[in-house]
Structures are given as C-alpha cells and as structure tokens.
Design a protein around this motif. Structure first.
Motif, short mmCIF file in Angstrom:
data_model
loop_
_atom_site.label_atom_id
_atom_site.label_comp_id
_atom_site.label_asym_id
_atom_site.label_seq_id
_atom_site.Cartn_x
_atom_site.Cartn_y
_atom_site.Cartn_z
N TRP A 262 -9.22 -13.57 6.94
CA TRP A 262 -10.57 -13.57 6.36
C TRP A 262 -10.56 -12.86 5.00
CZ3 TRP A 262 -14.04 -9.81 4.73
CH2 TRP A 262 -15.30 -10.31 4.34
N VAL A 263 -9.89 -11.72 4.94
CA VAL A 263 -9.85 -10.98 3.68
C VAL A 263 -9.08 -11.78 2.63
CG1 VAL A 263 -9.07 -8.85 2.55
CG2 VAL A 263 -10.13 -8.73 4.81
N GLN B 203 0.80 -1.22 0.00
CA GLN B 203 0.00 0.00 0.00
C GLN B 203 0.83 1.27 0.00
OE1 GLN B 203 -2.74 -1.71 3.28
NE2 GLN B 203 -4.10 -0.40 2.08
N GLU C 117 -5.52 2.00 -1.42
CA GLU C 117 -6.60 1.32 -0.69
C GLU C 117 -7.14 0.16 -1.53
OE1 GLU C 117 -7.56 1.08 2.33
OE2 GLU C 117 -9.37 -0.06 1.85
N TRP D 175 -4.99 3.11 11.76
CA TRP D 175 -4.85 2.90 10.32
C TRP D 175 -5.30 4.17 9.66
CZ3 TRP D 175 -2.47 -0.66 7.42
CH2 TRP D 175 -2.60 -0.49 6.04
N THR E 39 -16.05 -1.42 11.64
CA THR E 39 -17.50 -1.25 11.59
C THR E 39 -18.19 -2.56 11.97
OG1 THR E 39 -19.29 -0.42 10.15
CG2 THR E 39 -17.70 -1.90 9.13
N MET F 274 -15.94 4.95 2.80
CA MET F 274 -16.00 3.55 2.36
C MET F 274 -17.44 3.03 2.36
SD MET F 274 -12.85 2.70 1.70
CE MET F 274 -12.59 0.92 1.76
N TRP G 242 -19.06 2.65 5.21
CA TRP G 242 -19.16 1.87 6.44
C TRP G 242 -19.79 2.69 7.55
CZ3 TRP G 242 -13.32 0.05 6.24
CH2 TRP G 242 -13.17 -0.80 5.14
N PHE H 186 -7.06 7.28 4.18
CA PHE H 186 -7.09 6.87 5.59
C PHE H 186 -5.99 7.53 6.42
CE2 PHE H 186 -9.72 3.30 4.10
CZ PHE H 186 -10.49 2.95 5.22
N ASN I 69 -21.57 -5.35 10.74
CA ASN I 69 -22.49 -5.73 9.66
C ASN I 69 -23.84 -6.00 10.30
OD1 ASN I 69 -20.74 -7.69 7.08
ND2 ASN I 69 -20.36 -5.63 7.86
N GLU J 91 -5.43 -2.10 14.07
CA GLU J 91 -5.92 -1.13 13.09
C GLU J 91 -7.27 -0.59 13.54
OE1 GLU J 91 -6.28 -2.44 8.98
OE2 GLU J 91 -4.34 -3.45 9.07
N ASN K 91 -1.98 -10.74 8.46
CA ASN K 91 -2.99 -9.71 8.62
C ASN K 91 -4.30 -10.18 7.98
OD1 ASN K 91 -3.84 -6.79 9.14
ND2 ASN K 91 -4.33 -7.01 6.98
N GLU K 92 -5.34 -10.31 8.78
CA GLU K 92 -6.70 -10.54 8.28
C GLU K 92 -6.84 -11.70 7.30
OE1 GLU K 92 -8.21 -6.86 6.70
OE2 GLU K 92 -8.26 -5.90 8.65
N HIS L 221 0.83 -9.27 4.63
CA HIS L 221 -0.31 -8.38 4.46
C HIS L 221 -0.69 -8.42 2.97
CE1 HIS L 221 -2.47 -4.71 6.39
NE2 HIS L 221 -3.04 -4.92 5.22
N TRP L 222 -0.98 -9.64 2.49
CA TRP L 222 -1.69 -9.89 1.23
C TRP L 222 -0.87 -9.92 -0.05
CZ3 TRP L 222 -6.38 -6.05 2.04
CH2 TRP L 222 -6.97 -6.28 3.30
C1 GBH Z 1 -8.01 -3.37 6.52
O1 GBH Z 1 -8.96 -4.24 5.99
C2 GBH Z 1 -6.69 -3.70 5.90
O2 GBH Z 1 -5.85 -4.42 6.78
C3 GBH Z 1 -5.96 -2.51 5.35
O3 GBH Z 1 -4.94 -2.94 4.50
C4 GBH Z 1 -6.94 -1.58 4.67
O4 GBH Z 1 -6.30 -0.53 4.01
C5 GBH Z 1 -7.87 -1.05 5.73
O5 GBH Z 1 -8.49 -2.09 6.42
C6 GBH Z 1 -8.95 -0.13 5.21
O6 GBH Z 1 -9.81 -0.79 4.33
O7 GBH Z 1 -17.05 -4.85 3.76
O8 GBH Z 1 -18.79 -3.20 3.94
O9 GBH Z 1 -19.10 -5.36 4.97
C7 GBH Z 1 -10.26 -4.07 6.51
C8 GBH Z 1 -11.19 -5.10 5.91
C9 GBH Z 1 -13.14 -3.80 6.35
C10 GBH Z 1 -13.32 -6.15 5.95
C11 GBH Z 1 -14.54 -3.79 6.87
C12 GBH Z 1 -14.71 -6.14 6.49
C13 GBH Z 1 -16.67 -4.83 6.77
C14 GBH Z 1 -17.46 -3.76 6.09
N1 GBH Z 1 -12.52 -5.06 6.51
N2 GBH Z 1 -15.31 -4.85 6.27
S1 GBH Z 1 -18.14 -4.34 4.59
#
Ligand code: GBH
Length: 427
Positions: free
Chosen positions: A156-157, A18, A386, A379, A275, A309, A311, A395, A277, A338, A153-154, A109-110
């Motif tokens: 799930w993503v 990023q 992004e 963050w 945030t 975003m 959110w 951000f 859901n 974050e 990092n995450e 981180h991805w």
């Molecule tokens: C993080 O991901 C990352 O680690 C970072 O790299 C990134 O820049 C930062 O956040 C900002 O996005 O998808 O509408 O249902 C966050 C990923 C964001 C996934 C919120 C779940 C839920 C809202 N998460 N999301 S939505």
C-alpha cells in the motif's frame, strides 16, 4: 500473568535503506530512495540514508545487542540494489545464527533500483518479473540458512504513497499510476511466492500495513477497501473486492491468470499495525491522494494522545483487527511484523513502554479469542531513517547518536528483554 503460547516468536524489525548506510559499498547501485532523498525538499532537513546507522559496517555490534535483548528472531530487508554482491547478508545471517537468532528476510522494503524506475518502476509490468528473478537469486545465496521469507513490505505504501501522493519515492502523484503500481506489486508478490516455493523456501509471507478505518459506515467501508481489502482479498480470497475493482480496472488490466498468481498460497500473513484512521462523509471534501476515489470523504482528527508521528494510540484497534482477520480470512496464521512508536528522544522512554505494553496486551487478548498469532516484532531495533521524516522521528528500542553512531539501549529495551525472558508481561 500475561503469558504467551509456547513457541511464540519475539523479535524486532528494521529495513535496509533505513539503517545500512554504505550506499556506495561493494557495487551497490542507486535506488529510488537515493534519488528521492537527494532531491531538495523531499525529505525533512534534507536527510538521506547515505550513512544512516552504518549498520552495514556495525552489524556485529548490533547482533550482539540483539543477543543481549534475547531476540528469538530478527526481521531485516535485503536491498535489491545490492544484488551484484550480497555478501553482507551472508555475513549478517551467519552472525545471527551464531547467536541463535532466526533470520526473517524481507525481499522488498521500498528500495527499488533506480534503473528499474527509469523504465517505469512499478507501473511497468516487467518489474514484477524482475522481482521474481531477484527473489530466486537471493534465495540461492541464503536459502540454506534463511527459512522464513517475506516478499513485500507494505505494498500500500509503495503504491499509494510512492505513486499516489508522492510523499515517498519515486514521488509520483497520479491515481492511474498508483493503482497500476498496486496491481503490479501484487503480481510481483505472487511471482515471488512461486519463485521462493520452487527454490524450496519453508515459510513464505507477505507483510501488509493494515489500518482499521473507523467512522461513518459507508465512507469507512470504501476506504477500508482502498487501504486493506485491496491486498487482503486478492491474496487470500483470489479476487479484488468489487468496490476496489471498479477503480483498479479503470487504469490497469486484471486478468484471471494474474489473480491466480496473486492467490498463490502463503504460510503466514505479516501484519504491521500502528494506528487507525477516522473518516466521515463530507460533500465538500476532496478526498485523499493516498486513497484515490475518496472525493466526498474527510479524515477527522485522531482521538486522545498522539505519538510524535501525530498518530492516535489505540491498542484496541489491533485486537479488533486481528479478530477480524481471523474471521474474514480464516486459515492463515498471523504474525505482527511491525508495531512500535516514535516518542521524544531520550534513554528514558516511558511512553514507548506504555505503547508496547498496551499492544502486547491487545495481542494476548486476541490470542485468547482464538486468533492464530505466531509472533510479535517491535518496530524498530534501532532509531533509523524514518523516510520522508528523516532522522528526527525515533522508533528505536536502542538509541542511535547520529554524530558518533553510538548505540544506547533505552528503558524500553530492558522492558522488552524482560518480556521475552518471561514469554509474557509482568502481572
Ligand atoms: C512502516 O510504515 C514501515 O514499514 C517502516 O519502514 C516505518 O519506519 C514505520 O512504519 C514507521 O513509520 O498516515 O497518519 O493516516 C507504516 C506506514 C503508518 C501507513 C500509519 C499508514 C496511517 C496513519 N503506515 N499510516 S496516517
């Protein structure tokens, strides 16, 4: 006064792809994000990380900004594609330590090397073993100075946005690959913990994006399993939850050996919170490709004011989440790795100050309820790439002009500087 415990760690976070740019420097090889961002139609406006904030060349200036902010710690990620020459991180870590800033290194981180994706990426079990080798190599170089490590990092993503909806690299859209990737990412985490532990790492963590799911109880429970418990339970309780295993085991084999590896003890759990859901039962709903198995569940409109975003802003979600984690998974210290917000561009950013203020208060309230929370990272330090949204979503505490690459601290940076200096919020 809202004062924090002594030793509470204040920091800011970024990630390699990023901010770094310099994608061809010093033998870096392509990652799945180079491929994805250069594929037309994948990233907003066709933006790529080729130059990004050029942090690779401007890190000294950025470390000076961190020092001005008074950051006590800086969370960055190491780019696996740079494994052939990690000299950049060597220099970065030294620059941080010179300023008394603790480096907190995330190993993934991805930005998976494209060569590994060509062999199946996270759908290939071997990638988990390759991750552990990579972890050992990075620790060999930096372990004498970096005390705090995060494996992933995450996940799930990585699994469900990368291989489920395909909104992120590698852009695959298939529930079978998403669940398989999720399990292999967990295995990579566990093998990574073993590798780091064997190498003598002092503090080892995993960072999860945890999204509280509100709404109809049955649907909310299922989605919570697919978003949160799918990672929390195997790491902190030694088993996938039954409702999740039902889906997982359809696509991938989960052995007891794997579960033992995944449950390798960690020292801290990193929490990324943005945030919540909201879901309801709706027989006609198709469900979400990022939560495969949710036919009959609909995502409903967020409440109140939304961020850039889209959110919902809901600090109480963070307090409730922290309290829940300390009850359901006692014994592991927590760290907010974050939390932050994209707001319209400008140096004046009252919305960001309001968002951060609300969430820092939520964190303070959770500590007051007995949650063992060790620190808070914003963050992000800088505006940055992004992901699929490109450079339009900002951000940063520090603004980046993408024409000149000039950095300008925003009002929120001054605000955060005050928070750190007084270890708490003004009255
Ligand atoms: C993080 O991901 C990352 O680690 C970072 O790299 C990134 O820049 C930062 O956040 C900002 O996005 O998808 O509408 O249902 C966050 C990923 C964001 C996934 C919120 C779940 C839920 C809202 N998460 N999301 S939505």
């Amino acid at each position: 006064m809202t004062t924090f415990p002594d030793g509470f760690l204040w920091g800011a976070a970024t990630a390699s792809y990023q901010i770094e740019g310099a994608v061809h420097a010093d033998g870096r090889v392509p990652s799945i994000w180079d491929t994805f961002s250069h594929t037309p139609g994948k990233v907003h406006h066709g933006h790529t990380g080729d130059v990004a904030c050029d942090h690779y060349h401007r890190y000294r200036e950025d470390v000076q900004t961190m020092s001005w902010l008074g950051l006590q710690a800086y969370r960055f990620s190491v780019a696996w594609p740079r494994l052939a020459d990690l000299g950049f991180y060597d220099r970065l870590v030294d620059a941080l330590l010179d300023e008394g800033i603790a480096p907190v290194a995330t190993l993934y981180h991805w930005d998976l090397p494209q060569s590994l994706q060509d062999k199946g990426g996270w759908t290939d079990r071997d990638t988990a073993y390759r991750f552990a080798d990579y972890a050992t190599r990075v620790h060999d170089l930096l372990g004498d100075r970096v005390r705090t490590w995060t494996t992933l990092n995450e996940p799930w993503v990585s699994a469900f946005v990368g291989y489920g909806s395909g909104r992120h690299a590698p852009g695959v859209s298939d529930p079978a690959t998403a669940f398989t990737a999720a399990h292999h990412l967990m295995l990579a985490h566990g093998l990574g913990v073993q590798a780091l532990r064997a190498a003598g790492a002092e503090s080892i963590s995993l960072t999860l994006n945890l999204t509280p799911i509100l709404g109809d109880p049955g649907p909310a429970r299922l989605v919570d399993g697919l978003a949160n418990r799918i990672f929390l339970d195997p790491v902190l309780r030694g088993a996938y939850p039954d409702d999740v295993l039902e889906h997982l085991s359809r696509y991938t084999e989960v052995s007891l050996d794997d579960l033992a590896t995944i449950a390798e003890p960690i020292d801290v759990l990193g929490v990324n919170y943005y945030t919540v859901n909201r879901v309801v039962a709706d027989p006609a709903a198709e469900g979400s490709p990022e939560h495969p198995g949710t036919q009959g569940i609909a995502w409903t409109q967020p409440h109140g004011a939304l961020t850039e975003m889209g959110w919902e802003v809901i600090p109480s979600g963070l307090e409730d989440l922290l309290v829940r984690l300390s009850q359901d998974y006692p014994g592991v210290p927590l760290m907010i790795t974050e939390n932050g917000v994209a707001v319209p561009d400008g140096v004046a950013d009252p919305e960001r100050i309001a968002y951060l203020d609300g969430h820092v208060r939520a964190v303070h309230a959770a500590i007051g309820k007995g949650v063992d929370l060790r620190g808070y990272f914003v963050w992000s330090l800088l505006d940055n790439f992004e992901w699929a949204r490109g450079y339009d979503k900002r951000f940063g505490l520090v603004r980046v002009d993408y024409d000149t690459l000039e950095r300008t601290p925003r009002d929120s940076a001054r605000w955060f500087r005050d928070v750190i200096a007084r270890n708490g919020l003004p009255a």
